[in-house]
Motif scaffolding. Structure first.
Motif, PDB file in Angstrom:
ATOM      1  N   PHE A  89      12.082  -4.970  88.632  1.00 34.56           N
ATOM      2  CA  PHE A  89      13.174  -4.036  88.916  1.00 34.56           C
ATOM      3  C   PHE A  89      14.485  -4.795  88.980  1.00 34.56           C
ATOM      4  CE2 PHE A  89      11.715  -5.664  92.936  1.00 34.56           C
ATOM      5  CZ  PHE A  89      12.824  -5.732  93.754  1.00 34.56           C
ATOM      6  N   THR A  91      19.066  -3.966  89.703  1.00 29.05           N
ATOM      7  CA  THR A  91      20.217  -3.087  89.737  1.00 29.05           C
ATOM      8  C   THR A  91      20.810  -3.014  88.335  1.00 29.05           C
ATOM      9  OG1 THR A  91      21.657  -4.936  90.323  1.00 29.05           O
ATOM     10  CG2 THR A  91      20.740  -3.628  92.136  1.00 29.05           C
ATOM     11  N   ASP A  92      21.709  -2.084  88.126  1.00 27.47           N
ATOM     12  CA  ASP A  92      22.308  -1.903  86.806  1.00 27.47           C
ATOM     13  C   ASP A  92      22.962  -3.194  86.343  1.00 27.47           C
ATOM     14  OD1 ASP A  92      23.235  -0.756  84.496  1.00 27.47           O
ATOM     15  OD2 ASP A  92      24.988   0.156  85.437  1.00 27.47           O
ATOM     16  N   THR A 134      21.711   2.297  92.212  1.00 34.00           N
ATOM     17  CA  THR A 134      20.798   2.697  91.142  1.00 34.00           C
ATOM     18  C   THR A 134      19.976   1.501  90.691  1.00 34.00           C
ATOM     19  OG1 THR A 134      22.284   4.452  90.412  1.00 34.00           O
ATOM     20  CG2 THR A 134      20.650   3.678  88.822  1.00 34.00           C
ATOM     21  N   TYR A 135      18.673   1.719  90.574  1.00 30.09           N
ATOM     22  CA  TYR A 135      17.747   0.668  90.151  1.00 30.09           C
ATOM     23  C   TYR A 135      17.009   1.100  88.896  1.00 30.09           C
ATOM     24  CZ  TYR A 135      18.440  -1.731  94.567  1.00 30.09           C
ATOM     25  OH  TYR A 135      19.004  -2.420  95.618  1.00 30.09           O
ATOM     26  N   GLU A 136      16.824   0.141  88.013  1.00 32.64           N
ATOM     27  CA  GLU A 136      15.943   0.309  86.866  1.00 32.64           C
ATOM     28  C   GLU A 136      14.606  -0.324  87.223  1.00 32.64           C
ATOM     29  OE1 GLU A 136      15.556  -0.889  82.125  1.00 32.64           O
ATOM     30  OE2 GLU A 136      17.306  -1.525  83.296  1.00 32.64           O
ATOM     31  N   GLU A 138      10.756  -1.181  85.752  1.00 37.80           N
ATOM     32  CA  GLU A 138       9.955  -1.314  84.538  1.00 37.80           C
ATOM     33  C   GLU A 138       8.510  -1.551  84.935  1.00 37.80           C
ATOM     34  OE1 GLU A 138      11.482  -3.004  80.519  1.00 37.80           O
ATOM     35  OE2 GLU A 138      10.578  -4.672  81.627  1.00 37.80           O
ATOM     36  N   SER A 152       9.868   2.632  81.547  1.00 37.21           N
ATOM     37  CA  SER A 152      11.082   2.376  82.322  1.00 37.21           C
ATOM     38  C   SER A 152      11.546   3.648  83.009  1.00 37.21           C
ATOM     39  CB  SER A 152      12.209   1.859  81.413  1.00 37.21           C
ATOM     40  OG  SER A 152      11.900   0.568  80.928  1.00 37.21           O
ATOM     41  N   THR A 154      14.477   5.120  86.248  1.00 36.29           N
ATOM     42  CA  THR A 154      15.628   4.807  87.094  1.00 36.29           C
ATOM     43  C   THR A 154      15.671   5.767  88.272  1.00 36.29           C
ATOM     44  OG1 THR A 154      17.116   6.225  85.818  1.00 36.29           O
ATOM     45  CG2 THR A 154      17.015   3.888  85.185  1.00 36.29           C
ATOM     46  N   THR A 156      18.125   6.276  92.228  1.00 36.22           N
ATOM     47  CA  THR A 156      19.203   5.818  93.098  1.00 36.22           C
ATOM     48  C   THR A 156      18.777   6.002  94.547  1.00 36.22           C
ATOM     49  OG1 THR A 156      20.868   6.426  91.459  1.00 36.22           O
ATOM     50  CG2 THR A 156      21.625   6.107  93.735  1.00 36.22           C
TER      51      THR A 156
END
Length: 581
Positions: A89, A91-92, A134-136, A138, A152, A154, A156
């Motif tokens: 994971f 952040t943007d 916001t986190y991505e 995977e 993937s 996302t 927040t």
């Protein structure tokens, strides 16, 4: 190339087998890799039997909280349970970090306090995130029998509730409160002057960007001579009141109850029906239950739930709660509704005559993290966990009478990491004939003492482990144990020494400890009564619990020595803030 990609996926997903990052030397290395390689799927056709192959379904990040994310991935197949899901994971635009692999949750139905069924899936959590970020995420699903996908997502995290910028302040007195409350508009702050106010039921809602705030004026003592009712309300903040009764919020959502002082002869802060995303923080909640032998247990002379919730997305943090049957609890049986994605963190709990934290009937991803428990009949309860994971991480328990972890009624899927327990009787005893299963424990400390019987309850003779009902896939390792006798039982296996524990159970890396493991040597309570003050249970330099733990991504990445330390505290760390900040 296919072999290399397969190795990367397995390394990302294999925490359940105690794997560390590729190239690491195991538990002796200084850190867990915080930037894992991007996962990819191997080439080639499935090789396993059709029932053993995995078909990915929907993946989601339901009910984000302020500092955690729940991850759930539904699947079909994988009858032999050898599929894995690795997690990373960021952040943007940030650096990728590795998370704990998701837990494998087979589909099942159990009957206890109702009939409970859950789907075939993986589930797990990300910890120590930043609010309003916001986190991505995977996810890398791999089944050696066939079935691979990289997904993937996302999400927040939620924002810490606060008044809107430039909110109008409505000066309010006991004489004007009723009229001001009836006329309240989104975004307003009803600022209460010192004085006595009657019980009230609030009937207005704020909005996500313009909550209504009911708060005490700076320095003012605002006494509410009865209950505060917020049933059905949304986006309301209640702050700084002294309440001689309870706060109740049936069917409420997106509420914030902060910095209140509650004294009650029944429940303190509670909902009896589904609520959602309620923030309960920095409150002091005092009940009427005494700490004595007659009060012990579910049938003892005790009363009230200090803080009780049902529904998803709640955050209960930094509260001081004492003098209840259960100090913090979820609802039980058929009254339990969507109890997932709940954070119970950094609370200071004492004089809890039944359970300090009752995380019973957690559907999945309830996170009990960093709490301090002193003077409680039972420490942390999962009776039962409904498949899991139910996380218990870095909690400290002292003078817990019967058991630090009540995994009863066939609990399934509990995860115990970095907890510290010092008590009389058996150090880690679960006294039930209900078989519990699929528990995972690493890096915990258990120190027991002389046994005894209190309120008719036998707390054991001082064995280090008493888990006679341990069932399928109970996986314990890298834990530290001590007590009057280094003996015990895990399921059908008995042991009488550290060597036998290591040789005959999953505890292949267990260590033996005593009071000297702590910088201030731990003193076993001579008696559970009267109530005792919480001791400092940080570790001694060079002690048996230092540098002997297992690296766990997103849990102990920042450990200081050659390996993580056991228990709730890394050597040299400051004591956390328990209770109100």
């Amino acid at each position: 190339m296919r072999r290399l990609l397969l190795a990367l996926l397995l390394a990302s997903a294999a925490c359940g087998d105690d794997a560390t990052t590729p190239g690491d030397g195991g538990a002796g290395d200084a850190t867990v890799d915080s930037a894992p390689p991007p996962p990819q799927c191997p080439d080639g056709a499935p090789t396993g039997a059709p029932a053993d192959q995995t078909t990915p379904g929907d993946a989601s990040l339901p009910s984000p909280t302020l500092r955690s994310l729940t991850v759930e991935w539904l699947i079909d197949g994988d009858a032999n349970l050898n599929a894995t899901v690795g997690v990373r994971f960021r952040t943007d635009g940030g650096t990728w970090r590795q998370g704990l692999p998701l837990r494998r949750i087979p589909a099942e139905t159990i009957v206890t306090g109702g009939t409970w069924t859950w789907a075939n899936r993986f589930a797990g959590s990300l910890f120590d995130l930043e609010p309003a970020t916001t986190y991505e995420v995977e996810l890398a699903l791999l089944d050696p029998d066939g079935g691979c996908e990289v997904r993937s997502l996302t999400a927040t995290t939620r924002t810490v509730p606060a008044p809107m910028a430039g909110a109008p302040v409505i000066a309010t007195t006991p004489g004007t409160f009723a009229a001001n409350a009836a006329a309240a508009q989104p975004g307003q702050i009803l600022e209460l002057a010192a004085g006595d106010y009657p019980t009230f039921t609030f009937t207005k809602d704020g909005t996500a960007t313009a909550p209504i705030v009911i708060r005490a004026a700076a320095g003012a003592t605002v006494n509410i001579t009865g209950d505060v009712r917020l049933d059905g309300r949304a986006f309301v903040i209640v702050e700084g009141l002294r309440i001689a009764g309870k706060i109740k919020f049936n069917d409420g959502h997106d509420l914030a109850l902060v910095r209140n002082q509650i004294t009650t002869t029944e429940d303190g802060i509670t909902t009896k029906t589904r609520a959602e995303n309620v923030y309960i923080a920095d409150n002091t909640v005092v009940g009427a239950t005494a700490w004595n032998e007659a009060a012990l247990g579910v049938d003892g002379a005790n009363i009230g739930e200090g803080i009780q919730v049902t529904g998803p997305g709640h955050v209960i943090e930094h509260n001081r709660v004492s003098g209840f049957r259960d100090c913090i609890s979820l609802t039980e049986g058929t009254e339990a509704i969507e109890q997932h994605s709940i954070d119970i963190a950094h609370n200071d709990l004492s004089e809890c005559a039944d359970d300090a934290i009752e995380a019973d009937f957690c559907f999945h991803d309830c996170r009990v993290v960093g709490n301090r428990v002193t003077n409680s009949f039972i420490g942390l309860s999962s009776q039962p966990g409904l498949g899991g994971p139910t996380y218990f991480i870095r909690n400290v328990q002292f003078n817990v009478l019967l058991t630090p972890f009540k995994l009863q009624r066939g609990s399934i899927g509990d995860v115990l990491l970095h907890n510290t327990v010092v008590k009389r009787g058996d150090a880690f005893g679960i006294f039930t004939t209900d078989v519990f299963s699929r528990q995972y424990a690493r890096n915990n400390l258990f120190l027991g003492g002389p046994g005894g019987t209190y309120g008719g309850y036998d707390i054991g003779e001082g064995r280090v482990i008493s888990l006679s009902a341990a069932g399928t896939a109970v996986d314990l390792d890298y834990d530290g144990y001590g007590g009057p006798m280094f003996a015990g039982r895990i399921g059908a296996i008995t042991f009488g020494s550290l060597d036998e524990l290591r040789a005959n159970t999953t505890e292949q890396h267990a260590v033996q400890i005593d009071a000297s493991a702590f910088a201030t040597p731990a003193t076993i309570p001579a008696s559970p009564f009267p109530a005792l003050a919480p001791p400092d249970l940080r570790l001694a330099a060079g002690g048996a619990a230092v540098d002997v733990g297992l690296p766990l991504p997103n849990i102990n990445d920042a450990h200081a020595g050659s390996a993580p330390d056991l228990g709730a505290y890394e050597l040299g760390a400051e004591l956390p803030t328990y209770g109100p900040r």
